[in-house]
Scaffold this motif. Structure first.
Motif, PDB file in Angstrom:
ATOM      1  N   CYS A 184       0.560  -1.437   0.022  1.00  0.00           N
ATOM      2  CA  CYS A 184       0.208  -0.195   0.133  1.00  0.00           C
ATOM      3  C   CYS A 184       0.971   1.068  -0.604  1.00  0.00           C
ATOM      4  CB  CYS A 184      -0.572   0.088   0.977  1.00  0.00           C
ATOM      5  SG  CYS A 184      -2.033   1.484   1.527  1.00  0.00           S
ATOM      6  N   LYS A 185       0.822   2.140  -0.305  1.00  0.00           N
ATOM      7  CA  LYS A 185       0.709   3.657  -1.303  1.00  0.00           C
ATOM      8  C   LYS A 185      -0.362   4.652  -0.347  1.00  0.00           C
ATOM      9  CE  LYS A 185       4.541   2.018  -4.697  1.00  0.00           C
ATOM     10  NZ  LYS A 185       4.693   1.791  -5.406  1.00  0.00           N
ATOM     11  N   PRO A 186       0.191   5.650  -0.118  1.00  0.00           N
ATOM     12  CA  PRO A 186      -0.536   7.095   0.131  1.00  0.00           C
ATOM     13  C   PRO A 186      -1.558   7.256  -1.164  1.00  0.00           C
ATOM     14  CG  PRO A 186       1.396   7.836   0.985  1.00  0.00           C
ATOM     15  CD  PRO A 186       2.118   5.834   0.104  1.00  0.00           C
ATOM     16  N   GLU A 187      -1.223   6.803  -2.498  1.00  0.00           N
ATOM     17  CA  GLU A 187      -1.983   7.077  -3.413  1.00  0.00           C
ATOM     18  C   GLU A 187      -2.976   6.403  -3.338  1.00  0.00           C
ATOM     19  OE1 GLU A 187       2.304   6.326  -5.284  1.00  0.00           O
ATOM     20  OE2 GLU A 187       1.753   6.977  -3.584  1.00  0.00           O
ATOM     21  N   HIS A 188      -3.182   5.265  -3.251  1.00  0.00           N
ATOM     22  CA  HIS A 188      -3.782   4.276  -3.051  1.00  0.00           C
ATOM     23  C   HIS A 188      -5.566   4.538  -2.996  1.00  0.00           C
ATOM     24  CE1 HIS A 188      -0.516   1.161  -4.128  1.00  0.00           C
ATOM     25  NE2 HIS A 188      -0.949   1.322  -5.156  1.00  0.00           N
ATOM     26  N   GLU A 239      -6.529   7.402  -2.843  1.00  0.00           N
ATOM     27  CA  GLU A 239      -7.428   8.523  -3.059  1.00  0.00           C
ATOM     28  C   GLU A 239      -7.850   7.482  -4.980  1.00  0.00           C
ATOM     29  OE1 GLU A 239      -6.738  12.461  -5.719  1.00  0.00           O
ATOM     30  OE2 GLU A 239      -5.322  12.017  -4.610  1.00  0.00           O
ATOM     31  N   LYS A 240      -6.634   6.835  -5.265  1.00  0.00           N
ATOM     32  CA  LYS A 240      -7.678   6.089  -6.754  1.00  0.00           C
ATOM     33  C   LYS A 240      -8.502   4.834  -6.589  1.00  0.00           C
ATOM     34  CE  LYS A 240      -4.367   5.006  -8.988  1.00  0.00           C
ATOM     35  NZ  LYS A 240      -2.923   4.935  -9.428  1.00  0.00           N
ATOM     36  N   TYR A 241      -8.669   4.618  -4.888  1.00  0.00           N
ATOM     37  CA  TYR A 241      -9.552   2.965  -4.972  1.00  0.00           C
ATOM     38  C   TYR A 241      -9.888   3.205  -3.750  1.00  0.00           C
ATOM     39  CZ  TYR A 241      -6.296   1.092  -8.339  1.00  0.00           C
ATOM     40  OH  TYR A 241      -5.475   0.578  -9.418  1.00  0.00           O
ATOM     41  N   ASN A 287     -10.909   6.395  -0.906  1.00  0.00           N
ATOM     42  CA  ASN A 287     -11.074   7.627  -0.857  1.00  0.00           C
ATOM     43  C   ASN A 287     -11.921   8.597   0.363  1.00  0.00           C
ATOM     44  OD1 ASN A 287     -13.775   7.834  -1.311  1.00  0.00           O
ATOM     45  ND2 ASN A 287     -13.251   9.172  -3.341  1.00  0.00           N
ATOM     46  N   ALA A 335      -7.740   8.206   4.581  1.00  0.00           N
ATOM     47  CA  ALA A 335      -6.250   8.943   3.843  1.00  0.00           C
ATOM     48  C   ALA A 335      -5.233   8.462   4.211  1.00  0.00           C
ATOM     49  CB  ALA A 335      -6.320  10.276   4.877  1.00  0.00           C
ATOM     50  N   SER A 336      -5.593   7.548   4.994  1.00  0.00           N
ATOM     51  CA  SER A 336      -4.661   6.993   4.509  1.00  0.00           C
ATOM     52  C   SER A 336      -4.892   5.185   5.777  1.00  0.00           C
ATOM     53  CB  SER A 336      -3.319   7.416   6.474  1.00  0.00           C
ATOM     54  OG  SER A 336      -3.580   6.898   7.686  1.00  0.00           O
ATOM     55  N   GLU A 373      -2.597  -3.642  -9.716  1.00  0.00           N
ATOM     56  CA  GLU A 373      -2.300  -2.302 -10.301  1.00  0.00           C
ATOM     57  C   GLU A 373      -0.958  -2.628 -10.458  1.00  0.00           C
ATOM     58  OE1 GLU A 373      -0.950   1.150  -7.963  1.00  0.00           O
ATOM     59  OE2 GLU A 373      -2.930   1.490  -8.724  1.00  0.00           O
TER      60      GLU A 373
END
Length: 330
Positions: free
Chosen positions: A255-259, A261-263, A265, A268-269, A297
């Protein structure tokens, strides 16, 4: 002194995400870093025979599968030398001489050997080749004068045994003949040993608890949705545990922070997800769906590259110069 890496895998099956997060992804980063003068990646077919001697076809067939996985993940033959262990007979010769420097008692104390023997039910009848494979691994590393060996945590006892052999050999035959290697562990603590989807401590091809790099998106989804979680988390409202929960272990690895927003929302973490799961009110299915999106992904470009390579299997017949071409006869 040259900076040299040696690493590799046994061709007993396709490579899985445990290989990927534990070593393979790191190899690609190291290959592209420009910090190393030589990088050798070995398809350890001779070592694979130590517990597959009655099924040599299994090893033979999977040599190409492992090579495909290497190339699909980004190993570049222009930067790294990929070779087959059995095609360098000097490694077997060196193993023979190293055997005189190691006692049976020392090999028996090796934690990796003990756990592997137990996992394969070899307690009653251990093949000699399998029992002594730490010595073979020492020959592989030292023959190429590797000073760095990227490994998972479970392989640390093997590197320590190599270091002992190097010290004893140099003491007897001359200082600094062999180079004492160091282990390079994954940056992410979780990636040192990714568990199987069944929650067992080790992801293993022989246990059938793997997510393979070449699995289809549908296969990955099916495996993740069946993944071991918290057996006490029976209802969504129940407080859940993340310790020993395979889904959260995989999220820690991938898992990364940008995931978010993408999957997903709603959060936030990953810390927020964990806190909600622990207090209750968050079901396993939602967490698994999130993990499935992340893992697929990550694997999609690998699958696409592998499919492309499979259309031209001839490309695997020449992937790198041979070790002899690069270093000369040893």
């Amino acid at each position: 002194m040259k900076q040299v890496i040696l690493t590799g895998d046994r061709p007993t099956g396709r490579l899985h995400v445990g290989h990927y997060v534990g070593s393979l992804k790191r190899r690609v980063d190291l290959q592209n870093s420009g910090k190393y003068d030589e990088i050798y990646i070995m398809v350890a077919d001779a070592q694979a025979l130590t517990d597959n001697a009655e099924h040599p076809e299994k090893v033979r067939q999977n040599i190409m599968q492992v090579a495909l996985d290497y190339l699909a993940c980004g190993i570049d033959p222009e930067k790294s030398t990929i070779f087959i262990q059995s095609m360098v007979p000097e490694l077997t010769e060196l193993t023979f001489y190293y055997m005189n420097l190691v006692t049976v008692a020392r090999v028996q104390r090796n934690p990796t050997v003990k756990s592997e023997i137990q996992m394969r039910n070899f307690e009653a009848s251990i093949p000699v080749g399998f029992f002594t494979y730490p010595i073979s691994q020492a020959a592989d590393i030292t023959a190429f004068k590797a000073d760095t060996v990227p490994v998972g945590e479970d392989q640390l006892p093997m590197i320590e045994q190599t270091r002992e052999i190097v010290r004893k050999f140099n003491h007897i035959y001359g200082e600094d003949v062999l180079i004492e290697p160091k282990a390079l562990l994954p940056d992410n603590q979780v990636c040192m040993r990714l568990p199987g989807i069944d929650g067992k401590a080790k992801m293993s091809k022989s246990l059938g608890n793997c997510i393979y790099l070449s699995d289809t998106a549908e296969d990955v989804q099916k495996k993740i949705m069946s993944m071991y979680t918290d057996p006490t988390h029976l209802k969504v409202t129940d407080p859940g545990h993340i310790e020993g929960n395979t889904v959260f272990t995989y999220l820690d690895a991938f898992c990364k922070p940008e995931h978010f927003e993408k999957y997903w929302n709603d959060y936030a973490s990953l810390d927020e997800v964990k806190e909600h799961y622990q207090r209750g009110g968050l079901g396993d299915v939602k967490v698994k769906r999130f993990l499935n999106s992340i893992v697929n992904e990550e694997l999609e470009p690998i699958r696409a590259k592998r499919k492309e390579l499979e259309q031209d299997m001839g490309c695997l017949l020449y992937t790198s110069p041979s070790p002899r071409d690069q270093r000369g006869s040893r």
